[in-house]
Scaffold this active site. Structure first.
Site, PDB file in Angstrom:
ATOM      1  N   ASP A  72      -6.526   8.140  -1.912  1.00 15.11           N
ATOM      2  CA  ASP A  72      -5.100   7.791  -1.808  1.00 15.11           C
ATOM      3  C   ASP A  72      -4.325   8.374  -2.981  1.00 15.11           C
ATOM      4  O   ASP A  72      -3.261   8.996  -2.804  1.00 15.11           O
ATOM      5  CB  ASP A  72      -4.914   6.268  -1.827  1.00 15.11           C
ATOM      6  N   LEU A  75      -2.738   8.253   2.644  1.00 16.40           N
ATOM      7  CA  LEU A  75      -3.959   7.962   3.393  1.00 16.40           C
ATOM      8  C   LEU A  75      -3.718   6.657   4.161  1.00 16.40           C
ATOM      9  O   LEU A  75      -3.915   5.566   3.627  1.00 16.40           O
ATOM     10  CB  LEU A  75      -5.163   7.834   2.455  1.00 16.40           C
ATOM     11  N   ASP A  76      -3.281   6.794   5.381  1.00 16.24           N
ATOM     12  CA  ASP A  76      -3.050   5.624   6.229  1.00 16.24           C
ATOM     13  C   ASP A  76      -4.378   5.246   6.877  1.00 16.24           C
ATOM     14  O   ASP A  76      -5.049   6.093   7.474  1.00 16.24           O
ATOM     15  CB  ASP A  76      -2.014   5.978   7.304  1.00 16.24           C
ATOM     16  N   THR A 101      -6.706   3.129   4.930  1.00 21.76           N
ATOM     17  CA  THR A 101      -7.638   3.152   3.798  1.00 21.76           C
ATOM     18  C   THR A 101      -8.862   2.273   4.045  1.00 21.76           C
ATOM     19  O   THR A 101      -9.994   2.666   3.735  1.00 21.76           O
ATOM     20  CB  THR A 101      -6.927   2.708   2.505  1.00 21.76           C
ATOM     21  N   HIS A 136      -5.310  -7.374  11.053  1.00 22.93           N
ATOM     22  CA  HIS A 136      -4.245  -8.310  10.702  1.00 22.93           C
ATOM     23  C   HIS A 136      -3.855  -9.161  11.910  1.00 22.93           C
ATOM     24  O   HIS A 136      -2.683  -9.422  12.153  1.00 22.93           O
ATOM     25  CB  HIS A 136      -3.012  -7.563  10.170  1.00 22.93           C
ATOM     26  N   LYS A 176      -2.424   4.665  15.655  1.00 21.40           N
ATOM     27  CA  LYS A 176      -1.939   3.963  16.846  1.00 21.40           C
ATOM     28  C   LYS A 176      -0.897   4.795  17.592  1.00 21.40           C
ATOM     29  O   LYS A 176      -0.920   4.887  18.831  1.00 21.40           O
ATOM     30  CB  LYS A 176      -1.364   2.609  16.455  1.00 21.40           C
TER      31      LYS A 176
END
Length: 357
Positions: A54, A167-168, A170, A245, A271
């Site tokens: 990241d 960095l999506d 992580t 989540h 997504k």
């Protein structure tokens, strides 16, 4: 500055440079994973992690963009510390104020044209990469051709805000779910997402012998490059949502649209890629966990492809430099051909009421 820099619209040049920077960030991300020294630290919670990938990827992106567009405002997820090698105006996410930092000459020696050439040809370190470890979605002898809509041709650098998630996904990166990982560079002006880049460092990683990595870009009101759009299958309703989540509010929102299948995956970029690839019809996230750097680039590309992304109430997400970083009222995104308003109407009132701006 070359003639091309004078005649090519600013947005086109930013997109091209962002593609190059994202490609380079992807190489860094793969290198760090190969070395196995992730340097994991916890940020806001045990589910909110940061790695050396990241940090290094953000340094790469901000350094490159600020060298060529020093008057833009850049807001990076990893904050001031990891922007310390960049130059120009960078937002410190901890204090919500701009900071000025300096970039080493060795990292700013390329001209803008040379950077744009990298947008379609990513040099690799042969000591650490396989022969196929280079993106091949576009020809490698010329920069990408980004057509800018007439409504966006007169932008100035001062009007541009760039939201960077280096960095999506992580958590998924640390768990080996590499296809969930993306690099996100979103471009906004007037509070609206107008352009974006999504780089998938591990695209094709499960297909030995195939070119590794893919970069997709888009301009709202213009076009999408780097991939072919695919419509989601008729006769089904596939929802994609969070894998880490979940809550009763999230689940109530999903149940309300009566899906035939639910894909629980990591990363907002991943997504939205599922929507673009025709693998899902709608992305529902009725939670305040997402940030502006998670959604700006995906929203721009999705809208360029004919889709829609708003908050869970159907209200546009603002991307001004001073906007709160958290998307407190969730995210709702639909693929091209889906009736976004219908999904907004189906979300229960108590779900909407639970999400306060």
């Amino acid at each position: 500055m070359s003639l091309a820099s004078h005649t090519t619209p600013l947005l086109s040049r930013i997109i091209s440079s962002s593609v190059a920077a994202a490609n380079q960030a992807g190489i860094i991300i793969r290198d760090i994973m190969k070395k196995g020294e992730l340097g994991i630290v916890q940020k806001e919670s045990a589910r909110d992690l940061q790695t050396e990938a990241d940090r290094a990827a953000q340094r790469c992106i901000i350094t490159s963009l600020n060298k060529h567009f020093p008057k833009m405002t850049i807001i990076g997820e990893e904050g001031e510390v990891e922007s310390s090698l960049a130059s120009g105006q960078v937002f410190d996410t901890s204090t919500h104020t701009p900071i000025n930092v300096t970039c080493p000459p060795t990292l700013t020696s390329l001209s803008e044209e040379e950077v744009c050439m990298l947008s379609t040809h990513t040099p690799t370190d042969t000591s650490t990469h396989t022969p196929t470890d280079t993106p091949t979605d576009t020809p490698t002898d010329t920069p990408i051709n980004v057509t800018c809509p007439s409504t966006l041709t007169s932008l100035s650098e001062e009007e541009v805000v760039v939201w960077v998630d280096p960095l999506d996904g992580t958590a998924e990166y640390t768990q080996g779910l590499l296809d969930h990982v993306t690099v996100l560079i979103g471009i906004a002006s007037g509070g609206k997402a107008i352009g974006g880049v999504i780089h998938q460092p591990y695209y094709n990683y499960q297909n030995p012998g195939s070119a590794l990595g893919r970069t997709v870009w888009g301009v709202v009101g213009g076009e999408v490059g780097g991939m072919a759009m695919v419509k989601p299958p008729p006769g089904k309703l596939i929802v994609t949502t969070t894998r880490s989540h979940s809550s009763s509010t999230v689940n109530d929102a999903i149940t309300s649209v009566s899906p035939t299948e639910v894909l629980r995956v990591g990363g907002a970029g991943h997504k939205v890629m599922l929507l673009l690839e025709g693998r899902a019809h709608v992305y529902i996230f009725a939670s305040p966990g997402c940030k502006k750097w998670d959604t700006c680039a995906p929203q721009a590309i999705l809208e360029a492809a004919g889709g829609v992304l708003t908050d869970i109430k159907g209200i546009p997400i603002p991307y001004h430099a001073t906007a709160p970083h958290r998307n407190s009222t969730g995210v709702l995104a639909t693929a091209k051909g889906q009736d976004h308003g219908t999904f907004v109407d189906k979300i229960p009132s108590h779900v909407k009421d639970n999400l306060k701006a």
